[in-house]
Design an enzyme around this catalytic site. Sequence first.
Site, PDB file in Angstrom:
ATOM      1  N   CYS A 191       0.906  -1.135  -0.072  1.00 25.48           N
ATOM      2  CA  CYS A 191       0.065   0.048   0.044  1.00 25.48           C
ATOM      3  C   CYS A 191       0.802   1.475   0.164  1.00 25.48           C
ATOM      4  O   CYS A 191       2.314   1.019  -0.097  1.00 25.48           O
ATOM      5  CB  CYS A 191      -0.986  -0.041   1.060  1.00 25.48           C
ATOM      6  SG  CYS A 191      -0.408   0.120   2.786  1.00 25.48           S
ATOM      7  N   HIS A 210      14.408 -15.280  11.269  1.00 25.85           N
ATOM      8  CA  HIS A 210      14.010 -15.391  12.658  1.00 25.85           C
ATOM      9  C   HIS A 210      12.438 -15.500  12.713  1.00 25.85           C
ATOM     10  O   HIS A 210      11.844 -16.153  13.925  1.00 25.85           O
ATOM     11  CB  HIS A 210      14.682 -14.129  13.262  1.00 25.85           C
ATOM     12  CG  HIS A 210      16.444 -14.280  13.490  1.00 25.85           C
ATOM     13  ND1 HIS A 210      16.678 -13.446  14.242  1.00 25.85           N
ATOM     14  CD2 HIS A 210      16.962 -15.186  12.960  1.00 25.85           C
ATOM     15  CE1 HIS A 210      18.174 -13.642  14.246  1.00 25.85           C
ATOM     16  NE2 HIS A 210      18.145 -14.843  13.339  1.00 25.85           N
TER      17      HIS A 210
END
Length: 149
Positions: free
Chosen positions: A68, A101
């Site tokens: 966006c 991670h």
Amino acid sequence: MTKDIIALASDHGGLEMKAMVAALLQEKGFGVLDLGAHDGQSVDYPDFAVAMAQVLKDGRATRGVLMCGSGIGISIAANRFAHVRAALVHDSYGARMCRLHNDANVLVLGGRTTGPEVAKECVEIFLATPFEGGRHARRVAKLAENGQA
């Protein structure tokens, strides 16, 4: 071997970036599932986060890229779904770490805040980086335990 399908979605603020990302993915041999928007008309970013969540849940795509104007609104909307781990990134380090991670399955970019070369680099790193697991798997699992993943 079936090629990975990557879903793409954006509101009007990410439309140009979505076209660029689609071309990059096709060049790299990925299948692309374009969830819209398809023109520059003003639209509501939450609708595209919902569409992304649905195709990931249904298994029609393995990962996704949302865009966006800033990336903020659509990432907030996407992360309301338990099976979505959407990461708004601004550089290659963030793109690497969100996979390594956090096992992010959706990359989020700001169409008005991220330059095209940085966006391309982020997409390539996001798709090439595996989840490290180990201590990070424990942390990601805690999201699922709390109904958040």
